[in-house]
Structure formats: structure tokens, C-alpha cells
Design a protein around this motif. Structure first.
Motif, PDB file in Angstrom:
ATOM      1  N   ARG A  80      33.818 -64.649  71.319  1.00 19.75           N
ATOM      2  CA  ARG A  80      32.748 -65.186  72.160  1.00 19.75           C
ATOM      3  C   ARG A  80      31.565 -65.630  71.314  1.00 19.75           C
ATOM      4  O   ARG A  80      30.910 -66.637  71.608  1.00 19.75           O
ATOM      5  CB  ARG A  80      32.311 -64.111  73.157  1.00 19.75           C
ATOM      6  N   ASP A  81      31.290 -64.895  70.234  1.00 20.07           N
ATOM      7  CA  ASP A  81      30.156 -65.225  69.380  1.00 20.07           C
ATOM      8  C   ASP A  81      30.403 -66.498  68.586  1.00 20.07           C
ATOM      9  O   ASP A  81      29.525 -67.352  68.465  1.00 20.07           O
ATOM     10  CB  ASP A  81      29.856 -64.067  68.430  1.00 20.07           C
ATOM     11  N   GLU A  82      31.615 -66.629  68.036  1.00 18.41           N
ATOM     12  CA  GLU A  82      31.923 -67.783  67.194  1.00 18.41           C
ATOM     13  C   GLU A  82      32.539 -68.937  67.984  1.00 18.41           C
ATOM     14  O   GLU A  82      32.727 -70.022  67.432  1.00 18.41           O
ATOM     15  CB  GLU A  82      32.867 -67.363  66.069  1.00 18.41           C
ATOM     16  N   GLU A  83      32.878 -68.682  69.261  1.00 17.08           N
ATOM     17  CA  GLU A  83      33.475 -69.692  70.129  1.00 17.08           C
ATOM     18  C   GLU A  83      34.715 -70.312  69.490  1.00 17.08           C
ATOM     19  O   GLU A  83      34.845 -71.526  69.362  1.00 17.08           O
ATOM     20  CB  GLU A  83      32.455 -70.779  70.483  1.00 17.08           C
ATOM     21  N   ARG A  84      35.653 -69.447  69.104  1.00 20.56           N
ATOM     22  CA  ARG A  84      36.900 -69.947  68.522  1.00 20.56           C
ATOM     23  C   ARG A  84      38.018 -68.946  68.742  1.00 20.56           C
ATOM     24  O   ARG A  84      37.785 -67.749  68.983  1.00 20.56           O
ATOM     25  CB  ARG A  84      36.738 -70.212  67.025  1.00 20.56           C
ATOM     26  N   TRP A  85      39.242 -69.452  68.679  1.00 21.78           N
ATOM     27  CA  TRP A  85      40.440 -68.628  68.757  1.00 21.78           C
ATOM     28  C   TRP A  85      40.868 -68.258  67.334  1.00 21.78           C
ATOM     29  O   TRP A  85      40.994 -69.136  66.480  1.00 21.78           O
ATOM     30  CB  TRP A  85      41.571 -69.386  69.436  1.00 21.78           C
ATOM     31  N   TYR A  86      41.132 -66.965  67.098  1.00 23.94           N
ATOM     32  CA  TYR A  86      41.571 -66.538  65.773  1.00 23.94           C
ATOM     33  C   TYR A  86      42.830 -65.684  65.898  1.00 23.94           C
ATOM     34  O   TYR A  86      43.056 -64.998  66.891  1.00 23.94           O
ATOM     35  CB  TYR A  86      40.464 -65.759  65.053  1.00 23.94           C
ATOM     36  N   GLY A  87      43.662 -65.734  64.869  1.00 26.12           N
ATOM     37  CA  GLY A  87      44.912 -64.993  64.869  1.00 26.12           C
ATOM     38  C   GLY A  87      44.680 -63.496  64.872  1.00 26.12           C
ATOM     39  O   GLY A  87      43.793 -62.986  64.188  1.00 26.12           O
ATOM     40  N   VAL A  88      45.502 -62.783  65.641  1.00 25.50           N
ATOM     41  CA  VAL A  88      45.342 -61.338  65.758  1.00 25.50           C
ATOM     42  C   VAL A  88      46.688 -60.713  66.088  1.00 25.50           C
ATOM     43  O   VAL A  88      47.576 -61.366  66.648  1.00 25.50           O
ATOM     44  CB  VAL A  88      44.297 -60.994  66.846  1.00 25.50           C
ATOM     45  N   PHE A  89      46.828 -59.461  65.724  1.00 19.09           N
ATOM     46  CA  PHE A  89      48.030 -58.674  65.999  1.00 19.09           C
ATOM     47  C   PHE A  89      49.249 -59.331  65.346  1.00 19.09           C
ATOM     48  O   PHE A  89      49.333 -59.383  64.134  1.00 19.09           O
ATOM     49  CB  PHE A  89      48.193 -58.471  67.502  1.00 19.09           C
ATOM     50  N   GLU A  90      50.198 -59.842  66.110  1.00 17.74           N
ATOM     51  CA  GLU A  90      51.393 -60.468  65.528  1.00 17.74           C
ATOM     52  C   GLU A  90      51.145 -61.974  65.439  1.00 17.74           C
ATOM     53  O   GLU A  90      51.235 -62.695  66.423  1.00 17.74           O
ATOM     54  CB  GLU A  90      52.617 -60.149  66.375  1.00 17.74           C
ATOM     55  N   ALA A  91      50.808 -62.417  64.220  1.00  8.02           N
ATOM     56  CA  ALA A  91      50.361 -63.792  64.070  1.00  8.02           C
ATOM     57  C   ALA A  91      50.670 -64.300  62.652  1.00  8.02           C
ATOM     58  O   ALA A  91      49.830 -64.190  61.765  1.00  8.02           O
ATOM     59  CB  ALA A  91      48.853 -63.890  64.353  1.00  8.02           C
ATOM     60  N   PRO A  92      51.862 -64.872  62.439  1.00  3.84           N
ATOM     61  CA  PRO A  92      52.915 -65.120  63.425  1.00  3.84           C
ATOM     62  C   PRO A  92      54.029 -64.071  63.332  1.00  3.84           C
ATOM     63  O   PRO A  92      54.047 -63.238  62.436  1.00  3.84           O
ATOM     64  CB  PRO A  92      53.454 -66.479  62.987  1.00  3.84           C
ATOM     65  N   PHE A  93      54.954 -64.154  64.287  1.00  7.10           N
ATOM     66  CA  PHE A  93      56.219 -63.416  64.261  1.00  7.10           C
ATOM     67  C   PHE A  93      57.299 -64.492  64.217  1.00  7.10           C
ATOM     68  O   PHE A  93      57.456 -65.269  65.159  1.00  7.10           O
ATOM     69  CB  PHE A  93      56.360 -62.569  65.525  1.00  7.10           C
ATOM     70  N   CYS A  94      58.017 -64.566  63.083  1.00  7.94           N
ATOM     71  CA  CYS A  94      58.913 -65.700  62.818  1.00  7.94           C
ATOM     72  C   CYS A  94      60.382 -65.282  62.853  1.00  7.94           C
ATOM     73  O   CYS A  94      60.734 -64.159  62.481  1.00  7.94           O
ATOM     74  CB  CYS A  94      58.605 -66.295  61.443  1.00  7.94           C
ATOM     75  N   PHE A  95      61.227 -66.247  63.250  1.00 10.61           N
ATOM     76  CA  PHE A  95      62.673 -66.039  63.301  1.00 10.61           C
ATOM     77  C   PHE A  95      63.344 -67.237  62.632  1.00 10.61           C
ATOM     78  O   PHE A  95      62.920 -68.382  62.825  1.00 10.61           O
ATOM     79  CB  PHE A  95      63.152 -65.894  64.748  1.00 10.61           C
ATOM     80  N   TYR A  96      64.414 -66.941  61.876  1.00 12.17           N
ATOM     81  CA  TYR A  96      65.066 -67.989  61.099  1.00 12.17           C
ATOM     82  C   TYR A  96      66.587 -67.893  61.263  1.00 12.17           C
ATOM     83  O   TYR A  96      67.158 -66.798  61.255  1.00 12.17           O
ATOM     84  CB  TYR A  96      64.707 -67.858  59.622  1.00 12.17           C
ATOM     85  N   ASP A  97      67.213 -69.054  61.341  1.00 16.22           N
ATOM     86  CA  ASP A  97      68.660 -69.164  61.531  1.00 16.22           C
ATOM     87  C   ASP A  97      69.240 -70.018  60.407  1.00 16.22           C
ATOM     88  O   ASP A  97      69.535 -71.204  60.607  1.00 16.22           O
ATOM     89  CB  ASP A  97      68.939 -69.800  62.902  1.00 16.22           C
TER      90      ASP A  97
END
Length: 708
Positions: free
Chosen positions: A345-362
Motif C-alpha cells: 500500500r505504501d509503495e503502490e506496487r505488487w511484489y513477489g512473496v511466498f512461492e514466487a515462482p514455483f516452476c515445473f519442467y517437462d
């Protein structure tokens, strides 16, 4: 509706500004101190959450403090004062309730109980009022919880002298006010202003189940609006293919906007996008502003699917993600990823948190994941990584996931500048940066972590409990191990797994093959262990300790023990032959592991036959042991025994255990027996060849013996 809510909020705010607020003697701002609970992981760098005055921003991993039930919360005031009211805000994410007692003390030594909830567990906001009392401290003693983990979780505690009985205290009013203010401020983050505008004007929708109405929003978007499970649900036709004659959503390029409590303010959106034009959505964006699985306040999950495997994107329950209900119906395989964001709310932006990213590969293109990389993130700082590999590329029947190897790394690592990605929300806000899917594996392997723990799934049963059916989709989630904390949950099992700890990250997440036991090991690991429970009775039948005695980053000694029997311990040294370091990568690992596993299976089966023949010739009856359980156990003994019989890795595990037990029993029976010294020496020579990593040579040694 929207205007009336805004006027109400302004009225409350004005009133709050004009009237003096009673002093909260339990706040840090008033000089109070606290002992007992500690902040959740997402609030480690903040003052203690229980007395920090923040009541609006909290969730499953931030904004609260916690402690075990036998640890009391003690708040000491700046000076003795009179109080008659205590307000408590308990963590209310998920279904939970607590029992506790409230006591006050005039001197910090003697305590008087003023409230007791032990008869009826409570949750969320609680108000306790009592006769005015002089106190210098208050104490909360938690006695029970409905959670399986025996701990409690506090958002805020306040103590006042109000001088009157009230229905709700100052803490409650501030909590409710912040929720309303945030709802109004956050609705713009959903990126559906025209839908909110229409909802604010009021919609005439019958409450009849299945009833719906269509309308055209101010930007020309057609919307289908209905009432479902007590929610107002708006389906926005972003690509204009909704039929006028028979309107219905198709979720290829549609957005679902939901007013969960029907207060005239939208709470969440689920946005679907078909980026390659094939008629199937390959991106899903969940945006929340109210309460959700991960807590309260603005939260976003970006889900990306690069193929069309057995599952697609994420399943929903009640217009959101619920782990217990949804996880086995979500696409956590093939090629894809998801990223979580919180809004500042203070910076007015979305930032990565917790699982960021969770990747899958084939890598092999079979629409199932052979690799997974899970990062926990705080903005641009990576705090942990879990790298999972399906080393033998097998598939457990009826399961979409089958990881054999998991390496968890801890530390503080900045996302490399050239590996950063961002995402633009439908509302125009940019989210991120976060670690790009295509760069995640290399970035994790090249990072300067502080320590690493490897787990190898020896029995090919990576589940949360021995009777759990589902192979975990997250990779292999570690238990706490010798000072290395658990990262994520639910963890895998303790037994029938191999743990190896590199406490200084000297091996940099590389592996090596040790012929001594025919296994891949974590380079740099100072210690490791296995606890074998082959019949799943909860008792450890065999334990193996791995040691690096010369500090060269490779194991050179094993200690085998039999806790459930009288068999002697063995200390085994060498051989000091190892492969070159192997990077933690599916192609590199599987290229070595798959042929090695096949050859070991064949040779160890031959050795088992030779041991049985030797025991028969010597007149020694071996214990039924691991292979007897493997071949004869029923589903009542172990519900998934047939999976073991279909698994090369599980069969190898049972054969290895059976060989170790047979050698131990044969050597113990012949060591001091009259006239059996030659047989003992022959058995010992065969066991040395086995422990040098040559089961075929050990079998030949036994077959060439003259036992009588």
C-alpha cells in the motif's frame, strides 16, 4: 451502494478523529513489552506483531506472532495502571479455535484470573471485561487448539480502562474500519472498474438458484451476472464471443468478478487468457482484495501453462483456491509455473512473496513434470529453493508426480538482473520482478546459498504420511534435520528416506556417484543418514550413518546398526572412488542413474539368490526380513504395497535391505561357531565386495565357496 459505504467510512473516520481514544496500555507505542510469542516468518523484521498496533495486514505467514501452547504470552505495561477491558484478535485464517485464560498481575509475581474460554474454544475477535483492577502486566495462557499443531497465533492484544460495559471495544472498531477502508481502496486493483461501476449502481438479480441477467458495461463488454452460493458473480466476456441468445462464459478469454459478501464491492477476480489462440486458456490470474487462502488484503497469483496436459491451470472452490480441496485437480506438472504477489500500500506496487515462482519442467515432452523448482521470495530476495527431480523417470500408477530427489537450499540471494521477469495485470499495474521460469533452474544452481539438505526417496513413496495416497506434487518437502529447518509442508516421512546435509554449501548443489553403495550423494555433505522401516510398523529396523572423515566433501565411511535386534554394528570404510561432480539437472542425473539402477537391480537380485543358497548350505535359517514383506504383505499391512512391487526403486530398496540383513545374520552365526572360521572368512570376503559396490563379484564369491 458504493457511495453510501464511502460516506459511512468518512463518518466513522471523522468521529474517530474528533473523539479522544482511550489509551491502549498493551501497545508498544505506550511502552509495553512482550515475552512468549515470536513473529511469523513473513514478519521477522518487524516489532512483535501482538503489540504493534497493526490489525489489518495479516495472513497465514505474516502479521501475527505464535508460540507453543505451554508458552504463555506476558505483556508488561510501561507503568502500573488501572484496566477493565482486554481485547484479543486471534488469527482467523482457516478454520481454527483456541482455549485460553487471561490473568492480570499487580507486581509480575502474583496473578489473578479475569477471563476463561477453556469451556468453549473461540476464534477471531474476543472482548473480555471485568471489574477495574490495578495491574502492571497481563498474561494469556493457551490450553488447547483445534489445530493439529499445538500452537497459538495472535494478531493483536489491547488493554484499556473504559469505565463502562461495551459490545465492542476500540480495537474492534479499528479492525472493522481498516477492513472497510481497505476494501474501498483495493477494489481498483482488480482491474474491472466498469463491473464495479455497474455493481455500485445496483443490479436487480433474483435470488432464485440459476437465475441470471445480462448487461453491457460502460466499455461495451457483455456481462452475465448471477447469484451463486450467496455471492454476486459477474462473468465478463473479454473477447466478445458470448452469445446474445444463449449467454454463457467459456473461460478462454473471460474474467470472473465476485462480490463474496454482496456488500456492493467486488472482492476478487479470476481472469483467463488464451495467449496462443487455440481456444484454451493458458494463463490464469487470481486477484484478491479481502479474505483468501493466504490471509487478508491484496494478493495475486499468476498461473502459466505452456502445454495442455492431463490437467489445466488451477481448479477453484467457492471462487478461490483451497489447498485441501483443489490441489489434486490443479496443473502442477508439464511445463508451467505460478507466482504469488502481495500489494504494498505504501509503495503502490505488487511484489513477489511466498512461492514466487514455483516452476515445473517437462524435458521429455510427456506432459508430466520431471523437474520442479520452488522458490520462496520476499520481493527480489530469494530465501529458499527446493529442486526436485524424477531421477528414474518412472510413473507411479494413477499418480501424476513421482519425485525421487529433492535438494532444499537456504540463504538470502538476490534475483540476477538478467533473469528477472514482470507481469502486467489487466488493471495496468506491473507485478514483480520475479525470477523468470526459463532461467530459474540455472539461477538456483548458480546461487550462493548458505546451506543445503538433500533427501532421496529410497522407497519410492513420497507422501505426507505412510498411509497417504497421493505422491506430493511439490517435490520432496523436508522435515527438520540436524539444525536444518523444515521448509514448506506437509513434509515427507522420516523413515525410508536418505538425508544428507551440506551445512556450508561447499558442494554448491552438485552430486556424485559412490560405487560403494551404488547411490548418488550430495557433494559437500558432512553427514547423512537413513532410517529403514521396511514393514511400516513405526520401528527402525536398520540405521545407516554417512560420514566424511577427511573433509573432502565426499562420504568415506558408513556405520550400519540394527536398533531392533542384537546384531553388531558395522563401520565400513571406502572405497575412495567417486564419479566426477554431476550438476543437479534432470538430464545429467537420469543419464547416470537410470542405467546404474537397472544394473544394480540385476546384480543385487543375483546376490540375494547366492545368499539364500549359502544360508541353506550352512544350515542357517535367515529371518523372513524385507523381501518376505515385499512379496507377501497385504494392503492391510501397507495399503500401497502393490505400488512397491511395480517400482524398480522400491524393489532395489528392499533387495539392498535384505542383503544387508542376510550378511549380518550369516556373519553373526559363523563368527564364533566351532569349525566355521573358514565359512566366516569367505562370507566376510563376499560382504566386503558387496560393500565395495560390486554385488556381482560378491555373488560369484559366494557361489564359488565350499560350505561343507
Amino acid at each position: 451502494m458504493r457511495l453510501s459505504l464511502m460516506l459511512y467510512v468518512m463518518t466513522i473516520a471523522t468521529a474517530a478523529g474528533c473523539q479522544p481514544q482511550p489509551a491502549n496500555h498493551a501497545s508498544a507505542a505506550a511502552g509495553a513489552t512482550i515475552s512468549g510469542p515470536v513473529n511469523a516468518s513473513g514478519s521477522r523484521d518487524r516489532p512483535n506483531c501482538v503489540i504493534d498496533g497493526e490489525v489489518g495486514d495479516y495472513g497465514p505467514s505474516h502479521g501475527y506472532a505464535w508460540a507453543w501452547l505451554d508458552t504463555p504470552t506476558v505483556i508488561t505495561f510501561a507503568a502500573p495502571t488501572t484496566i477493565d477491558t482486554v481485547e484479543i484478535l486471534l488469527q482467523d485464517s482457516g478454520r481454527r479455535a483456541y482455549s485460553y485464560r487471561v490473568s492480570v498481575s499487580p507486581d509480575g509475581d502474583t496473578w489473578r484470573e479475569v477471563a476463561d474460554t477453556t469451556a468453549t474454544p473461540v476464534s477471531g475477535y474476543q472482548l473480555h471485561q471485568f471489574e477495574p483492577v490495578e495491574a502492571c502486566a497481563l498474561r494469556l495462557d493457551f490450553t488447547d487448539t483445534t489445530l493439529p499443531v499445538r500452537s497459538y497465533h495472535l494478531i493483536e492484544v489491547a488493554a484499556y480502562h473504559l469505565g463502562e460495559r461495551v459490545e465492542h471495544g476500540p480495537l474492534y472498531r479499528r479492525w472493522e474500519r481498516e477492513k472497510r477502508e481497505r476494501a474501498q481502496a483495493y477494489v481498483a486493483l482488480l482491474g474491472v472498474p466498469e463491473a464495479q461501476e455497474a455493481l455500485g449502481r445496483g443490479l436487480n438479480i433474483p435470488d432464485t438458484p440459476g437465475a441470471a441477467t445480462t448487461l453491457v458495461l460502460s466499455d461495451g463488454t457483455r456481462a452475465l451476472v448471477t447469484i451463486d452460493a450467496g455471492h454476486t458473480v459477474m462473468y465478463l466476456d473479454d473477447d466478445g464471443d458470448m452469445s446474445e441468445d444463449s449467454p454463457r462464459p467459456d473461460t478462454d478469454n473471460d474474467c470472473i468478478a465476485v462480490d463474496m459478501d454482496r456488500d456492493g464491492v467486488l472482492d476478487r477476480t479470476i481472469d483467463y487468457d488464451d495467449l496462443d489462440g487455440d481456444g484454451h486458456a493458458d494463463r490464469m490470474v487470481q486477484t484478491y482484495t479481502g479474505s483468501h487462502t493466504w490471509g487478508r488484503g491484496p494478493f495475486m497469483v499468476l498461473i502459466r501453462d505452456f502445454d495442455h496436459g492431463p490437467l489445466s491451470l488451477w481448479a477453484l472452490h467457492d471462487y478461490g483456491y483451497n489447498q485441501g480441496v483443489c490441489q489434486w485437480h490443479c496443473d502442477f506438472g508439464g511445463d508451467g509455473y505460478f507466482v504469488m504477489f502481495r500489494h504494498s500500500r505504501d509503495e503502490e506496487r505488487w511484489y513477489g512473496v511466498f512461492e514466487a515462482p514455483f516452476c515445473f519442467y517437462d524435458p521429455d515432452g510427456d506432459l508430466l513434470a520431471e523437474e520442479t523448482v520452488r522458490l520462496t521470495t520476499s520481493d527480489t530476495t530469494l530465501r529458499s529453493a527446493r529442486y526436485g527431480i524424477n531421477a528414474d523417470n518412472d510413473e507411479t500408477e494413477g499418480q501424476l508426480y513421482d519425485y525421487d530427489l529433492g535438494i532444499t537450499c537456504l540463504g538470502r540471494v538476490e534475483i540476477p538482473e538478467d533473469a528477472r521477469a514482470t507481469f502486467t495485470h489487466r488493471g495496468g499495474d506491473e507485478a514483480g520482478p520475479f525470477l523468470a521460469w526459463e532461467d530459474a533452474r540455472e539461477a538456483v544452481r548458480g546461487a550462493d546459498w548458505e546451506r543445503a539438505l538433500m533427501i532421496w526417496d529410497e522407497n519410492d513413496h513420497n507422501t505426507a504420511s505412510r498411509r497417504a495416497e497421493q505422491e506430493r506434487w511439490e517435490g520432496i518437502i523436508n522435515l527438520p534435520y540436524r539444525g536444518f529447518p523444515q521448509e514448506g509442508g506437509p513434509p515427507t516421512q522420516q523413515h525410508n528416506k536418505r538425508f544428507e546435509l551440506d551445512a556450508d554449501f561447499s558442494g554448491r548443489m552438485q552430486l556424485y556417484y559412490w560405487p560403494a553403495d551404488g547411490r548418488l550423494h550430495l557433494l559437500g555433505a558432512e553427514e547423512g543418514s537413513i532410517e529403514a522401516d521396511w514393514d511400516y510398523d513405526g520401528r527402525v529396523e536398520m540405521r545407516v550413518e554417512y560420514r566424511d572423515t577427511d573433509d573432502d566433501g565426499r562420504f568415506d565411511q558408513r556405520v550400519l546398526s540394527w536398533p531392533d535386534s542384537q546384531l553388531p554394528d558395522w563401520t565400513l570404510g571406502g572405497p575412495d572412488r567417486y564419479s566426477e561432480p554431476i550438476i543437479c539437472d534432470y538430464a545429467a542425473v537420469s543419464r547416470l542413474w537410470q542405467p546404474a539402477l537397472r544394473q544394480w537391480l540385476e546384480d543385487s537380485a543375483t546376490l540375494l539368490e547366492a545368499l539364500d543358497s549359502a544360508a541353506t548350505a550352512l544350515g542357517i535359517e535367515l529371518s523372513p526380513g524385507p523381501m518376505h514383506f515385499y512379496h507377501n504383505a497385504t494392503e492391510s499391512d501397507f495399503p500401497f504395497i502393490d505400488r512397491h512391487r511395480a517400482s524398480d526403486e522400491a524393489r532395489r530398496w528392499y533387495q539392498d535391505l535384505a542383503i544387508e540383513l542376510a550378511f549380518a545374520e550369516l556373519l553373526a552365526a559363523t563368527r564364533d561357531a566351532d569349525g566355521r572360521r573358514p565359512q566366516f572368512e569367505h562370507l566376510r570376503w563376499a560382504s566386503r565386495r558387496w560393500h565395495a559396490g560390486n554385488p556381482a563379484a560378491a555373488a560369484s564369491t559366494l557361489d564359488s565357496a565350499r560350505w561343507r
